[in-house]
Motif scaffolding. Sequence first.
Motif, PDB file in Angstrom:
ATOM      1  N   LEU A 133       0.890  -1.237   0.000  1.00 19.22           N
ATOM      2  CA  LEU A 133      -0.135   0.099   0.055  1.00 19.22           C
ATOM      3  C   LEU A 133       0.711   1.112  -0.018  1.00 19.22           C
ATOM      4  N   THR A 134       0.628   2.091  -0.810  1.00 16.52           N
ATOM      5  CA  THR A 134       1.637   3.460  -0.798  1.00 16.52           C
ATOM      6  C   THR A 134       0.541   4.504  -0.616  1.00 16.52           C
ATOM      7  N   GLN A 135       0.986   5.228   0.517  1.00 15.38           N
ATOM      8  CA  GLN A 135       0.412   6.404   0.693  1.00 15.38           C
ATOM      9  C   GLN A 135       0.475   7.603  -0.318  1.00 15.38           C
ATOM     10  N   THR A 136      -0.719   8.205  -0.816  1.00 14.11           N
ATOM     11  CA  THR A 136      -0.700   9.304  -1.734  1.00 14.11           C
ATOM     12  C   THR A 136      -1.238  10.461  -1.087  1.00 14.11           C
ATOM     13  N   GLY A 137      -1.905  10.423   0.200  1.00 18.84           N
ATOM     14  CA  GLY A 137      -2.427  11.664   0.688  1.00 18.84           C
ATOM     15  C   GLY A 137      -2.506  11.454   2.238  1.00 18.84           C
ATOM     16  N   THR A 138      -3.082  12.432   2.879  1.00 22.12           N
ATOM     17  CA  THR A 138      -2.968  12.154   4.246  1.00 22.12           C
ATOM     18  C   THR A 138      -3.494  11.005   4.764  1.00 22.12           C
ATOM     19  N   ASN A 139      -4.643  10.396   4.437  1.00 22.43           N
ATOM     20  CA  ASN A 139      -5.265   9.272   4.719  1.00 22.43           C
ATOM     21  C   ASN A 139      -5.673   8.543   3.479  1.00 22.43           C
ATOM     22  N   HIS A 140      -4.855   8.561   2.308  1.00 22.63           N
ATOM     23  CA  HIS A 140      -5.444   7.872   1.166  1.00 22.63           C
ATOM     24  C   HIS A 140      -4.179   6.984   0.694  1.00 22.63           C
ATOM     25  N   LEU A 195      -6.837   3.514   4.673  1.00 18.98           N
ATOM     26  CA  LEU A 195      -6.103   2.364   5.031  1.00 18.98           C
ATOM     27  C   LEU A 195      -7.268   1.048   5.455  1.00 18.98           C
ATOM     28  N   ARG A 196      -8.436   1.330   5.929  1.00 17.71           N
ATOM     29  CA  ARG A 196      -9.208   0.089   6.013  1.00 17.71           C
ATOM     30  C   ARG A 196      -9.819  -0.372   4.765  1.00 17.71           C
ATOM     31  N   GLN A 197     -10.332   0.885   3.960  1.00 24.60           N
ATOM     32  CA  GLN A 197     -11.019   0.450   2.581  1.00 24.60           C
ATOM     33  C   GLN A 197     -10.007  -0.286   1.684  1.00 24.60           C
ATOM     34  N   THR A 198      -8.879   0.081   1.750  1.00 26.38           N
ATOM     35  CA  THR A 198      -7.721  -0.497   0.923  1.00 26.38           C
ATOM     36  C   THR A 198      -7.358  -1.799   1.314  1.00 26.38           C
ATOM     37  N   ALA A 199      -7.279  -2.047   2.444  1.00 22.94           N
ATOM     38  CA  ALA A 199      -6.951  -3.231   2.884  1.00 22.94           C
ATOM     39  C   ALA A 199      -7.944  -4.262   2.911  1.00 22.94           C
ATOM     40  N   GLU A 200      -9.333  -3.888   2.902  1.00 23.13           N
ATOM     41  CA  GLU A 200     -10.397  -4.784   2.912  1.00 23.13           C
ATOM     42  C   GLU A 200     -10.489  -5.335   1.180  1.00 23.13           C
ATOM     43  N   ILE A 201     -10.338  -4.312   0.225  1.00 16.10           N
ATOM     44  CA  ILE A 201     -10.195  -4.614  -0.870  1.00 16.10           C
ATOM     45  C   ILE A 201      -8.918  -5.717  -1.363  1.00 16.10           C
TER      46      ILE A 201
END
Length: 98
Positions: A51-58, A79-85
């Motif tokens: 996972l790569t951080q592209t914004g404050t919480n994105h 973080l949660r949405q991306t982890a779930e996907i």
Amino acid sequence: MTAPLIPDRASELQGLLAKLTGHAAARVRRYGKHLLIQMQRDESLDTVARLTQTGTNHYVAAFRTHSGRWEPLPASGNLRQTAEIVVAMLASYFDPDV
């Protein structure tokens, strides 16, 4: 003056992965702006995704192919949405018995 508290996103993601997968075999390691998701297999760690951080919480996600290249995944969000996907898309890679 004290430094502001910076959230430990690697620990947070590792906790999320444990809840989403039902086991604690997934490990997370910070690498610059990336969070590397690794699976414990016997005595080794296999890097599965990042996972790569592209914004404050994105975050955006990528999958590590057998050739070692990173292929983008259609996963982004907090973080949660991306982890779930990522867990849903790569479920077989998160199987601790494989």
